[in-house]
Design a protein around this motif. Structure first.
Motif, mmCIF file in Angstrom:
data_model
loop_
_atom_site.group_PDB
_atom_site.id
_atom_site.type_symbol
_atom_site.label_atom_id
_atom_site.label_comp_id
_atom_site.label_asym_id
_atom_site.label_seq_id
_atom_site.Cartn_x
_atom_site.Cartn_y
_atom_site.Cartn_z
ATOM 1 N N GLY A 163 75.823 34.889 9.491
ATOM 2 C CA GLY A 163 75.716 33.434 9.493
ATOM 3 C C GLY A 163 76.818 32.831 8.642
ATOM 4 O O GLY A 163 77.829 33.485 8.342
ATOM 5 N N GLU A 164 76.564 31.599 8.217
ATOM 6 C CA GLU A 164 77.637 30.826 7.587
ATOM 7 C C GLU A 164 77.641 30.936 6.050
ATOM 8 O O GLU A 164 78.520 31.571 5.478
ATOM 9 C CB GLU A 164 77.436 29.374 8.038
ATOM 10 C CG GLU A 164 78.421 28.393 7.512
ATOM 11 C CD GLU A 164 78.152 26.991 8.083
ATOM 12 O OE1 GLU A 164 77.763 26.883 9.268
ATOM 13 O OE2 GLU A 164 78.332 26.024 7.331
ATOM 14 N N ALA A 165 76.666 30.321 5.434
ATOM 15 C CA ALA A 165 76.653 30.266 3.964
ATOM 16 C C ALA A 165 75.242 29.913 3.509
ATOM 17 O O ALA A 165 74.486 29.297 4.260
ATOM 18 C CB ALA A 165 77.632 29.191 3.485
ATOM 19 N N PRO A 166 74.904 30.271 2.279
ATOM 20 C CA PRO A 166 73.573 29.904 1.778
ATOM 21 C C PRO A 166 73.420 28.388 1.701
ATOM 22 O O PRO A 166 74.375 27.661 1.422
ATOM 23 C CB PRO A 166 73.545 30.500 0.361
ATOM 24 C CG PRO A 166 74.710 31.425 0.267
ATOM 25 C CD PRO A 166 75.703 31.013 1.292
ATOM 26 N N GLY A 167 72.187 27.917 1.957
ATOM 27 C CA GLY A 167 71.842 26.517 1.733
ATOM 28 C C GLY A 167 71.067 26.402 0.428
ATOM 29 O O GLY A 167 71.032 27.357 -0.372
ATOM 30 N N GLU B 43 68.282 29.077 -0.065
ATOM 31 C CA GLU B 43 68.842 30.426 -0.264
ATOM 32 C C GLU B 43 69.427 30.548 -1.673
ATOM 33 O O GLU B 43 69.288 31.571 -2.344
ATOM 34 C CB GLU B 43 69.938 30.701 0.786
ATOM 35 C CG GLU B 43 69.418 30.901 2.205
ATOM 36 C CD GLU B 43 69.014 29.622 2.913
ATOM 37 O OE1 GLU B 43 69.465 28.544 2.505
ATOM 38 O OE2 GLU B 43 68.240 29.713 3.898
ATOM 39 N N ALA C 233 69.162 35.437 2.054
ATOM 40 C CA ALA C 233 69.779 34.716 3.182
ATOM 41 C C ALA C 233 68.713 34.220 4.160
ATOM 42 O O ALA C 233 67.700 34.893 4.385
ATOM 43 C CB ALA C 233 70.750 35.636 3.913
ATOM 44 N N PHE C 234 68.958 33.071 4.740
ATOM 45 C CA PHE C 234 68.128 32.514 5.810
ATOM 46 C C PHE C 234 66.642 32.476 5.439
ATOM 47 O O PHE C 234 65.807 33.094 6.104
ATOM 48 C CB PHE C 234 68.329 33.313 7.118
ATOM 49 C CG PHE C 234 69.567 32.900 7.882
ATOM 50 C CD1 PHE C 234 69.598 31.729 8.634
ATOM 51 C CD2 PHE C 234 70.702 33.693 7.867
ATOM 52 C CE1 PHE C 234 70.734 31.351 9.339
ATOM 53 C CE2 PHE C 234 71.853 33.320 8.573
ATOM 54 C CZ PHE C 234 71.864 32.145 9.316
ATOM 55 N N ASN D 184 76.184 36.593 5.320
ATOM 56 C CA ASN D 184 76.836 35.303 5.540
ATOM 57 C C ASN D 184 78.329 35.441 5.271
ATOM 58 O O ASN D 184 78.756 36.326 4.511
ATOM 59 C CB ASN D 184 76.272 34.254 4.573
ATOM 60 C CG ASN D 184 74.938 33.695 5.030
ATOM 61 O OD1 ASN D 184 74.776 33.319 6.188
ATOM 62 N ND2 ASN D 184 73.982 33.640 4.113
ATOM 63 N N HIS E 201 73.829 28.547 15.926
ATOM 64 C CA HIS E 201 73.237 28.693 14.598
ATOM 65 C C HIS E 201 71.837 28.059 14.643
ATOM 66 O O HIS E 201 71.661 27.000 15.245
ATOM 67 C CB HIS E 201 74.118 27.970 13.578
ATOM 68 C CG HIS E 201 73.753 28.288 12.173
ATOM 69 N ND1 HIS E 201 72.622 27.777 11.573
ATOM 70 C CD2 HIS E 201 74.349 29.085 11.253
ATOM 71 C CE1 HIS E 201 72.550 28.243 10.335
ATOM 72 N NE2 HIS E 201 73.589 29.032 10.118
HETATM 73 N N1 URA Z 1 72.467 29.096 7.054
HETATM 74 C C1 URA Z 1 73.264 30.184 7.034
HETATM 75 O O1 URA Z 1 74.239 30.276 7.767
HETATM 76 N N2 URA Z 1 72.934 31.175 6.220
HETATM 77 C C2 URA Z 1 71.897 31.139 5.418
HETATM 78 O O2 URA Z 1 71.671 32.097 4.709
HETATM 79 C C3 URA Z 1 71.069 29.993 5.460
HETATM 80 C C4 URA Z 1 71.375 28.985 6.270
#
Ligand code: URA
Length: 231
Positions: free
Chosen positions: A76-80, A83, A89-90, A117, A199
């Protein structure tokens, strides 16, 4: 490089003149055999990372989620915000939708896959990662994929697709087309089939595209079947 007698003989048979080699060719390093200790050392490297300014605003790094013993990986992309708080993650709203999608396919994050991520730290306000942040963090994801040697990779969202495939194009134009990622692994490289899909955070805002994501997951299951990850 020290040349063996057989090498010198082979070189001379090529009639290329005096022996030479590329000056800037960096010697390739063999990658350690994956062990629990080497996985733990990747975790430590992420936890201590200050390679980009995001370390100053993070609550904690997010190494990933799931199991490193699974057969495939999801990127995925990055922690929000959630997270960043939990260090997993997620786990926010997008993560809950992801879990439902995985469950509907008969998959389970704690048994089947590792979730990584592109970025290991939360960008403030959940903005997109900058190219500088993504490239500062790239070594961590590469090391995770080298260690995991996944049999297939599911790429979620445009940021992850751009980072892994080097193409900034819409998910609509990428989905349904299996890709091959080449992961450089020290002395060798290995190839991994990959598939791009929406996503889950996008799907939360665009409910009508959930059916397409379902199609994508079914195509990904086909890839897993071909790779003998599923019966
Ligand atoms: N969206 C993401 O891409 N990764 C995460 O860990 C949480 C939200």
């Amino acid at each position: 490089m020290n040349w063996s007698a057989a090498q010198i003989q082979a070189w001379e048979s090529l009639a290329l003149g005096p022996r030479w080699q590329m000056k800037n060719a960096a010697p390739k390093q063999a990658v350690d055999t994956p062990t629990k200790a080497s996985w733990e050392s990747l975790k430590q490297a992420v936890a201590n990372c200050q390679a980009c300014p995001l370390w100053q605003s993070r609550k904690q790094t997010v190494f990933g989620s799931g199991t490193e013993l699974g057969q495939w990986a999801l990127v995925g992309e990055a922690p929000g915000a959630e997270e960043d708080l939990q260090g997993e993650a997620f786990v926010g709203m997008a993560g809950q939708l992801l879990d439902q999608m995985l469950l509907a396919m008969g998959w389970n994050r704690s048994q089947d896959l590792f979730i990584a991520n592109v970025l290991k730290c939360r960008p403030p306000g959940n903005r997109n990662p900058t190219p500088e942040e993504a490239s500062a963090c790239a070594g961590h994801l590469q090391a995770q994929l080298q260690w995991l040697r996944p049999k297939a990779i599911l790429i979620m969202g445009r940021v992850a697709a751009q980072h892994l495939l080097g193409q900034d194009v819409s998910i609509a134009s990428l989905r349904g087309k299996p890709q091959v990622l080449t992961i450089d692994q020290g002395l060798q490289a290995f190839e991994v089939p990959a598939l791009v899909t929406y996503h889950p955070a996008y799907l939360l805002r665009n409910l009508e595209d959930k059916a397409k994501a379902w199609e994508d997951l079914n195509l990904f299951a086909e890839i897993l079947r071909q790779r003998q990850c599923l019966p």
